[in-house]
Design a protein around this motif. Structure first.
Motif, PDB file in Angstrom:
ATOM      1  N   PRO A   1     -47.546 -66.758 -47.394  1.00 31.50           N
ATOM      2  CA  PRO A   1     -47.748 -67.842 -46.423  1.00 31.50           C
ATOM      3  C   PRO A   1     -48.123 -69.168 -47.081  1.00 31.50           C
ATOM      4  CG  PRO A   1     -48.799 -65.834 -45.653  1.00 31.50           C
ATOM      5  CD  PRO A   1     -48.317 -65.574 -47.050  1.00 31.50           C
ATOM      6  N   ARG A   2     -48.875 -69.097 -48.163  1.00 32.92           N
ATOM      7  CA  ARG A   2     -49.256 -70.334 -48.846  1.00 32.92           C
ATOM      8  C   ARG A   2     -48.041 -71.015 -49.477  1.00 32.92           C
ATOM      9  NH1 ARG A   2     -54.160 -71.451 -53.033  1.00 32.92           N
ATOM     10  NH2 ARG A   2     -53.387 -73.459 -53.733  1.00 32.92           N
TER      11      ARG A   2
ATOM     12  N   ARG B   1     -44.917 -70.681 -48.489  1.00 29.64           N
ATOM     13  CA  ARG B   1     -44.091 -71.198 -47.392  1.00 29.64           C
ATOM     14  C   ARG B   1     -44.662 -72.495 -46.845  1.00 29.64           C
ATOM     15  NH1 ARG B   1     -43.399 -67.082 -42.815  1.00 29.64           N
ATOM     16  NH2 ARG B   1     -42.299 -68.843 -41.899  1.00 29.64           N
ATOM     17  N   ALA B   2     -45.973 -72.575 -46.708  1.00 29.97           N
ATOM     18  CA  ALA B   2     -46.597 -73.794 -46.187  1.00 29.97           C
ATOM     19  C   ALA B   2     -46.428 -74.949 -47.163  1.00 29.97           C
ATOM     20  CB  ALA B   2     -48.073 -73.540 -45.906  1.00 29.97           C
ATOM     21  N   GLN B   3     -46.586 -74.684 -48.443  1.00 34.20           N
ATOM     22  CA  GLN B   3     -46.421 -75.736 -49.443  1.00 34.20           C
ATOM     23  C   GLN B   3     -44.982 -76.248 -49.453  1.00 34.20           C
ATOM     24  OE1 GLN B   3     -47.133 -74.495 -53.467  1.00 34.20           O
ATOM     25  NE2 GLN B   3     -47.243 -76.577 -54.227  1.00 34.20           N
TER      26      GLN B   3
ATOM     27  N   TYR C   1     -40.541 -74.475 -42.322  1.00 32.92           N
ATOM     28  CA  TYR C   1     -41.461 -73.336 -42.310  1.00 32.92           C
ATOM     29  C   TYR C   1     -40.895 -72.187 -41.467  1.00 32.92           C
ATOM     30  CZ  TYR C   1     -45.766 -70.654 -42.062  1.00 32.92           C
ATOM     31  OH  TYR C   1     -46.698 -69.655 -42.157  1.00 32.92           O
TER      32      TYR C   1
END
Length: 91
Positions: free
Chosen positions: A24-25, A27-29, A79
């Motif tokens: 998730p990190r 993907r968020a970045q 995202y």
């Protein structure tokens, strides 16, 4: 001992094989970076239009507000769809 540290550093740089879900990190970045690309691309296009003696129906505050909205939208789309593209090995 120096050989052990070299071997550890070599394994840290190995990327995950295709098809492995992104964290998730990550993907968020990635989504934030794509949002910035979308917002800045709009600002570049708007500036180019103004330089070619174009006239926009709103001022600079409107241009920056629209660029922010485009950045949020493109980041959200990135995202939402990145995991599908990564799963199909199209990244």
């Amino acid at each position: 001992m120096a050989d052990d540290s070299v071997e550890e550093n070599e394994t840290e740089g190995v990327a995950d094989p295709p098809g492995v879900p992104a964290t998730p990190r990550a993907r968020a970045q990635s989504a934030v970076l794509w949002g910035l690309v979308g917002g800045f691309a709009f600002l570049v296009l708007a500036q180019g239009y103004l330089l070619l003696d174009g006239d926009l129906p709103f001022g600079y505050a409107g241009v920056f507000a629209l660029a922010g909205a485009i950045a949020v939208a493109s980041g959200g789309i990135a995202y939402a769809t990145e995991h599908r593209l990564h799963a199909k090995r199209r990244t």
